[in-house]
Design a protein around this motif. Structure first.
Motif, PDB file in Angstrom:
ATOM      1  N   LEU A 105     -27.581   2.526 -21.290  1.00  0.00           N
ATOM      2  CA  LEU A 105     -26.891   1.436 -21.994  1.00  0.00           C
ATOM      3  C   LEU A 105     -26.486   1.815 -23.413  1.00  0.00           C
ATOM      4  CD1 LEU A 105     -29.111  -1.579 -20.911  1.00  0.00           C
ATOM      5  CD2 LEU A 105     -26.747  -1.159 -20.252  1.00  0.00           C
ATOM      6  N   ARG A 106     -27.085   2.885 -23.919  1.00  0.00           N
ATOM      7  CA  ARG A 106     -26.875   3.297 -25.313  1.00  0.00           C
ATOM      8  C   ARG A 106     -27.319   2.215 -26.290  1.00  0.00           C
ATOM      9  NH1 ARG A 106     -21.057   4.663 -26.008  1.00  0.00           N
ATOM     10  NH2 ARG A 106     -21.739   5.153 -28.110  1.00  0.00           N
ATOM     11  N   ILE A 107     -28.437   1.594 -25.969  1.00  0.00           N
ATOM     12  CA  ILE A 107     -29.035   0.568 -26.828  1.00  0.00           C
ATOM     13  C   ILE A 107     -30.389   1.083 -27.293  1.00  0.00           C
ATOM     14  CG2 ILE A 107     -30.106  -1.727 -26.863  1.00  0.00           C
ATOM     15  CD1 ILE A 107     -27.946  -2.713 -25.030  1.00  0.00           C
ATOM     16  N   ASP A 108     -30.677   0.913 -28.586  1.00  0.00           N
ATOM     17  CA  ASP A 108     -31.990   1.241 -29.126  1.00  0.00           C
ATOM     18  C   ASP A 108     -32.827  -0.041 -29.080  1.00  0.00           C
ATOM     19  OD1 ASP A 108     -34.246   1.836 -30.582  1.00  0.00           O
ATOM     20  OD2 ASP A 108     -33.174   2.485 -32.378  1.00  0.00           O
ATOM     21  N   PRO A 109     -33.705  -0.169 -28.081  1.00  0.00           N
ATOM     22  CA  PRO A 109     -34.447  -1.422 -27.936  1.00  0.00           C
ATOM     23  C   PRO A 109     -35.411  -1.690 -29.092  1.00  0.00           C
ATOM     24  CG  PRO A 109     -35.354   0.234 -26.480  1.00  0.00           C
ATOM     25  CD  PRO A 109     -34.108   0.830 -27.087  1.00  0.00           C
ATOM     26  N   LEU A 110     -35.930  -0.638 -29.724  1.00  0.00           N
ATOM     27  CA  LEU A 110     -36.825  -0.850 -30.867  1.00  0.00           C
ATOM     28  C   LEU A 110     -36.072  -1.490 -32.030  1.00  0.00           C
ATOM     29  CD1 LEU A 110     -39.015   2.369 -30.977  1.00  0.00           C
ATOM     30  CD2 LEU A 110     -39.686   0.058 -30.348  1.00  0.00           C
ATOM     31  N   ASN A 111     -34.874  -1.014 -32.267  1.00  0.00           N
ATOM     32  CA  ASN A 111     -34.043  -1.578 -33.331  1.00  0.00           C
ATOM     33  C   ASN A 111     -33.768  -3.050 -33.050  1.00  0.00           C
ATOM     34  OD1 ASN A 111     -31.335  -2.374 -34.500  1.00  0.00           O
ATOM     35  ND2 ASN A 111     -31.659  -0.429 -35.543  1.00  0.00           N
ATOM     36  N   VAL A 112     -33.389  -3.366 -31.815  1.00  0.00           N
ATOM     37  CA  VAL A 112     -33.100  -4.754 -31.438  1.00  0.00           C
ATOM     38  C   VAL A 112     -34.352  -5.616 -31.607  1.00  0.00           C
ATOM     39  CG1 VAL A 112     -32.409  -6.289 -29.550  1.00  0.00           C
ATOM     40  CG2 VAL A 112     -31.267  -4.081 -29.841  1.00  0.00           C
ATOM     41  N   ALA A 113     -35.483  -5.114 -31.104  1.00  0.00           N
ATOM     42  CA  ALA A 113     -36.725  -5.888 -31.167  1.00  0.00           C
ATOM     43  C   ALA A 113     -37.127  -6.180 -32.610  1.00  0.00           C
ATOM     44  CB  ALA A 113     -37.837  -5.140 -30.447  1.00  0.00           C
ATOM     45  N   LEU A 114     -37.060  -5.172 -33.468  1.00  0.00           N
ATOM     46  CA  LEU A 114     -37.481  -5.387 -34.848  1.00  0.00           C
ATOM     47  C   LEU A 114     -36.497  -6.268 -35.615  1.00  0.00           C
ATOM     48  CD1 LEU A 114     -38.975  -1.874 -35.590  1.00  0.00           C
ATOM     49  CD2 LEU A 114     -40.195  -4.008 -35.082  1.00  0.00           C
ATOM     50  N   ARG A 115     -35.214  -6.181 -35.290  1.00  0.00           N
ATOM     51  CA  ARG A 115     -34.241  -7.097 -35.906  1.00  0.00           C
ATOM     52  C   ARG A 115     -34.513  -8.531 -35.465  1.00  0.00           C
ATOM     53  NH1 ARG A 115     -29.673  -4.916 -38.345  1.00  0.00           N
ATOM     54  NH2 ARG A 115     -29.575  -2.659 -38.208  1.00  0.00           N
ATOM     55  N   LEU A 116     -34.827  -8.716 -34.174  1.00  0.00           N
ATOM     56  CA  LEU A 116     -35.150 -10.059 -33.686  1.00  0.00           C
ATOM     57  C   LEU A 116     -36.419 -10.586 -34.358  1.00  0.00           C
ATOM     58  CD1 LEU A 116     -34.326  -9.720 -29.887  1.00  0.00           C
ATOM     59  CD2 LEU A 116     -33.008 -10.929 -31.632  1.00  0.00           C
ATOM     60  N   TRP A 117     -37.367  -9.725 -34.600  1.00  0.00           N
ATOM     61  CA  TRP A 117     -38.615 -10.121 -35.270  1.00  0.00           C
ATOM     62  C   TRP A 117     -38.315 -10.672 -36.664  1.00  0.00           C
ATOM     63  CZ3 TRP A 117     -43.451 -11.043 -33.895  1.00  0.00           C
ATOM     64  CH2 TRP A 117     -44.450 -11.041 -34.857  1.00  0.00           C
ATOM     65  N   THR A 118     -37.366 -10.042 -37.359  1.00  0.00           N
ATOM     66  CA  THR A 118     -37.067 -10.479 -38.728  1.00  0.00           C
ATOM     67  C   THR A 118     -36.315 -11.808 -38.767  1.00  0.00           C
ATOM     68  OG1 THR A 118     -35.005  -9.229 -38.880  1.00  0.00           O
ATOM     69  CG2 THR A 118     -37.007  -8.113 -39.616  1.00  0.00           C
ATOM     70  N   VAL A 119     -35.613 -12.164 -37.690  1.00  0.00           N
ATOM     71  CA  VAL A 119     -34.867 -13.430 -37.674  1.00  0.00           C
ATOM     72  C   VAL A 119     -35.512 -14.446 -36.735  1.00  0.00           C
ATOM     73  CG1 VAL A 119     -32.691 -12.318 -38.291  1.00  0.00           C
ATOM     74  CG2 VAL A 119     -33.229 -12.702 -35.876  1.00  0.00           C
ATOM     75  N   SER A 120     -36.748 -14.195 -36.333  1.00  0.00           N
ATOM     76  CA  SER A 120     -37.437 -15.042 -35.359  1.00  0.00           C
ATOM     77  C   SER A 120     -37.291 -16.520 -35.704  1.00  0.00           C
ATOM     78  CB  SER A 120     -38.916 -14.665 -35.312  1.00  0.00           C
ATOM     79  OG  SER A 120     -39.526 -15.256 -34.186  1.00  0.00           O
ATOM     80  N   ALA A 121     -36.997 -17.312 -34.689  1.00  0.00           N
ATOM     81  CA  ALA A 121     -36.797 -18.764 -34.763  1.00  0.00           C
ATOM     82  C   ALA A 121     -35.369 -19.147 -35.121  1.00  0.00           C
ATOM     83  CB  ALA A 121     -37.779 -19.447 -35.697  1.00  0.00           C
ATOM     84  N   ASP A 122     -34.543 -18.217 -35.579  1.00  0.00           N
ATOM     85  CA  ASP A 122     -33.135 -18.503 -35.877  1.00  0.00           C
ATOM     86  C   ASP A 122     -32.298 -18.030 -34.683  1.00  0.00           C
ATOM     87  OD1 ASP A 122     -30.517 -18.654 -36.776  1.00  0.00           O
ATOM     88  OD2 ASP A 122     -30.956 -17.779 -38.748  1.00  0.00           O
ATOM     89  N   VAL A 123     -32.047 -18.943 -33.748  1.00  0.00           N
ATOM     90  CA  VAL A 123     -31.385 -18.584 -32.495  1.00  0.00           C
ATOM     91  C   VAL A 123     -29.986 -18.017 -32.737  1.00  0.00           C
ATOM     92  CG1 VAL A 123     -30.558 -19.464 -30.267  1.00  0.00           C
ATOM     93  CG2 VAL A 123     -32.758 -20.216 -31.152  1.00  0.00           C
ATOM     94  N   GLU A 124     -29.238 -18.589 -33.683  1.00  0.00           N
ATOM     95  CA  GLU A 124     -27.888 -18.070 -33.956  1.00  0.00           C
ATOM     96  C   GLU A 124     -27.940 -16.626 -34.444  1.00  0.00           C
ATOM     97  OE1 GLU A 124     -25.475 -20.545 -36.438  1.00  0.00           O
ATOM     98  OE2 GLU A 124     -25.768 -22.299 -35.158  1.00  0.00           O
ATOM     99  N   ALA A 125     -28.866 -16.316 -35.336  1.00  0.00           N
ATOM    100  CA  ALA A 125     -29.015 -14.942 -35.829  1.00  0.00           C
ATOM    101  C   ALA A 125     -29.471 -14.026 -34.692  1.00  0.00           C
ATOM    102  CB  ALA A 125     -30.002 -14.889 -36.986  1.00  0.00           C
TER     103      ALA A 125
END
Length: 127
Positions: free
Chosen positions: A88-108
């Motif tokens: 997929l050419r996706i870095d899942p760690l990058n995605v996971a940690l970005r989601l962690w920083t915006v947790s609870a903000d569904v739009e972000a």
């Protein structure tokens, strides 16, 4: 003379929060579209195991969770994490940690998933 001994009981402070498990964060991840195929929520909160704090037989921290639909989550387990994400050419760690920083903000969170999906090579089928 009154007893001047110090009592043996020790005042206990607040319990430390469990940084490994965050139910609210997993609920947030499940509200996002699948990062692999784009299918609308609800998604599974799939834990990334490669290069995280999980060990043999131990689930990684919830900060390493990414949204995958049931079909993609099953495929990821079937073909293996490294094959799945590299196709997929996706870095899942990058995605996971970005989601962690915006947790609870569904739009972000949706923006994060959208940006990760822009990297996918749509001409190459994965799996």
């Amino acid at each position: 003379m009154p007893d001047a001994r110090i009592p043996r009981t020790v005042a206990r402070g607040k319990p430390k929060p469990n940084l490994h498990r965050r139910v609210q964060h997993l609920a947030f991840v499940r509200q996002l579209p699948c990062v692999a195929c784009g299918k609308a929520a609800p998604s599974d909160a799939a834990h990334v195991r490669t290069a995280t704090d999980g060990g043999v037989g131990m689930k990684p921290s919830d900060r390493y969770a990414v949204p995958l639909c049931t079909v993609c989550h099953a495929k990821q387990h079937r073909i293996g994490e490294l094959t799945f994400w590299s196709a997929l050419r996706i870095d899942p760690l990058n995605v996971a940690l970005r989601l962690w920083t915006v947790s609870a903000d569904v739009e972000a969170g949706e923006r994060t998933v959208f940006r990760a999906r822009q990297q996918i090579n749509l001409t190459k089928p994965y799996g």
